[in-house]
Design an enzyme around this catalytic site. Structure first.
Site, short mmCIF file in Angstrom:
data_model
loop_
_atom_site.label_atom_id
_atom_site.label_comp_id
_atom_site.label_asym_id
_atom_site.label_seq_id
_atom_site.Cartn_x
_atom_site.Cartn_y
_atom_site.Cartn_z
N HIS A 37 0.27 -1.03 -0.26
CA HIS A 37 0.23 0.19 0.27
C HIS A 37 0.77 1.61 0.07
O HIS A 37 0.46 1.94 -0.89
CB HIS A 37 -1.22 -0.21 1.71
N LYS A 149 -0.66 -6.18 -8.20
CA LYS A 149 -1.11 -7.41 -7.38
C LYS A 149 -2.36 -7.85 -8.10
O LYS A 149 -2.44 -8.90 -7.11
CB LYS A 149 -0.71 -6.92 -5.84
P1 PAJ Z 1 -6.74 -3.15 -0.71
O1 PAJ Z 1 -6.25 -4.90 -0.75
O2 PAJ Z 1 -6.71 -3.14 0.55
O3 PAJ Z 1 -5.42 -2.83 -1.98
C1 PAJ Z 1 -5.26 -1.58 -1.81
C2 PAJ Z 1 -4.46 -1.47 -2.82
O4 PAJ Z 1 -2.93 -1.77 -2.57
C3 PAJ Z 1 -4.68 -2.10 -4.28
O5 PAJ Z 1 -4.44 -1.57 -5.69
C4 PAJ Z 1 -3.87 -3.30 -3.91
O6 PAJ Z 1 -3.56 -4.07 -5.52
C5 PAJ Z 1 -3.01 -2.30 -3.57
N1 PAJ Z 1 -1.69 -3.82 -2.90
C6 PAJ Z 1 -2.32 -3.96 -2.28
N2 PAJ Z 1 -0.80 -4.93 -1.82
C7 PAJ Z 1 -0.11 -5.13 -2.91
C8 PAJ Z 1 1.57 -5.40 -3.06
N3 PAJ Z 1 1.91 -6.42 -2.93
N4 PAJ Z 1 2.13 -4.64 -3.99
C9 PAJ Z 1 1.76 -3.70 -5.12
N5 PAJ Z 1 -0.07 -3.30 -4.83
C10 PAJ Z 1 -0.66 -3.78 -3.55
O7 PAJ Z 1 -7.76 -3.78 -3.54
C11 PAJ Z 1 -8.14 -3.33 -2.39
O8 PAJ Z 1 -8.25 -2.58 -1.32
C12 PAJ Z 1 -9.82 -3.11 -2.69
O9 PAJ Z 1 -11.09 -4.15 -3.70
C13 PAJ Z 1 -10.19 -1.89 -3.56
C14 PAJ Z 1 -9.73 -0.99 -4.25
C15 PAJ Z 1 -9.70 -0.75 -2.45
C16 PAJ Z 1 -12.09 -1.35 -2.86
O10 PAJ Z 1 -12.05 -1.88 -1.79
#
Ligand code: PAJ
Length: 281
Positions: A37, A149
């Site tokens: 994040h 991801k």
């Molecule tokens: P969440 O799983 O909290 O992820 C928020 C953002 O962080 C997403 O765009 C996700 O792809 C990115 N992210 C998570 N883990 C990652 C990693 N290891 N490397 C790079 N980016 C990473 O995805 C969501 O929330 C929800 O579906 C949301 C878009 C907020 C809608 O509710």
């Protein structure tokens, strides 16, 4: 840094920033923040003047037997992390604020929302696109940041933005991994020690497919076979899918002649993890 809980205040704050001529970057999250994040926040920091992060565990993207109620929530810790990264605005609404009683409107990207995770999580992507559309309408960002991801999520959001003429630019950031290769995820905190070790099977399966691809194999069936085989020796991991798809349409490809996405999902006990890798000729 301001932590905002209502739609009215969030809209006013982002409009005030934009009225000052600032380029507003939005980072939507469900909280339980990790380095993945924070990499999005840093990208937003670098490419916008004011950064807003949203923290909202979105009930509509969870199935009835999924982990909505036990999903980790820690607004205080998340706020501290975001403040350290120079985030100006945090939007952390309650469920009732985002979904007032009687809401019956959905955003669905037909023909894509049932691909990859959408097949085993019916309604998941409809929940994602609906909440992201709402967040875009509330914050009116110039640019929004998402992680590779969740590659299917990226493809579906891009398509929504294109099809609905949303005035926002979508930026995608690379996957951040633990030192041993496991993709960072808020759900990794569910894993016990044995599951944590077995969780590496996902990344290993993608790596095996990538190695075979780099040695010249383009046939998706063979690449999928070598990836899938990694799961045979790991009874603790239940494979959901291992697919090779077009990164934009999410449709399966028979041979990797253009960049294609190898995507995997698997269960460790009740914990569902995903990962992917881009195969680029
Ligand atoms: P969440 O799983 O909290 O992820 C928020 C953002 O962080 C997403 O765009 C996700 O792809 C990115 N992210 C998570 N883990 C990652 C990693 N290891 N490397 C790079 N980016 C990473 O995805 C969501 O929330 C929800 O579906 C949301 C878009 C907020 C809608 O509710």
């Amino acid at each position: 840094m301001r932590v905002i809980h209502t739609i009215g205040e969030m809209r006013a704050a982002s409009r005030a920033a934009k009225a000052r001529g600032a380029r507003l970057g939005l980072v939507p999250t469900m909280g339980a923040l990790h380095e993945g994040h924070l990499s999005l926040v840093r990208a937003a920091r670098a490419r916008s003047d004011v950064v807003a992060a949203t923290i909202f565990v979105n009930p509509t993207q969870f199935g009835p037997s999924e982990d909505f109620s036990k999903y980790p929530r820690n607004l205080q810790n998340d706020s501290a992390l975001l403040e350290r990264e120079g985030v100006e605005l945090i939007f952390a609404p309650a469920v009732e604020e985002m979904y007032p009683a009687g809401a019956i409107t959905w955003v669905t990207v037909e023909g894509m929302s049932d691909r990859l995770c959408g097949a085993s999580r019916p309604g998941h992507f409809r929940g994602v696109t609906t909440v992201v559309a709402k967040l875009f309408n509330i914050a009116e960002p110039d640019v929004a940041f998402f992680g590779q991801k969740d590659a299917a999520q990226v493809a579906i959001i891009r398509r929504m933005v294109r099809d609905l003429n949303m005035p926002v630019q979508i930026e995608v950031c690379p996957i951040v991994r633990e030192p041993d290769g496991l993709a960072m995820s808020s759900r990794n905190s569910y894993l016990n020690a044995g599951e944590r070790t077995a969780a590496l099977t996902l990344f290993r399966s993608l790596t095996r497919a990538e190695e075979l691809f780099k040695s010249g194999e383009k046939d998706s069936a063979k690449l999928i076979a070598v990836g899938t085989k990694e799961f045979d020796s790991e009874p603790a991991v239940r494979l959901d899918y291992f697919e090779i798809v077009d990164p934009d349409s999410l449709q399966p490809v028979l041979a990797v002649e253009r960049p294609a996405l190898a995507a995997v999902a698997a269960y460790l006990g009740k914990t569902r993890l995903i990962d992917n890798i881009l195969l680029a000729p």
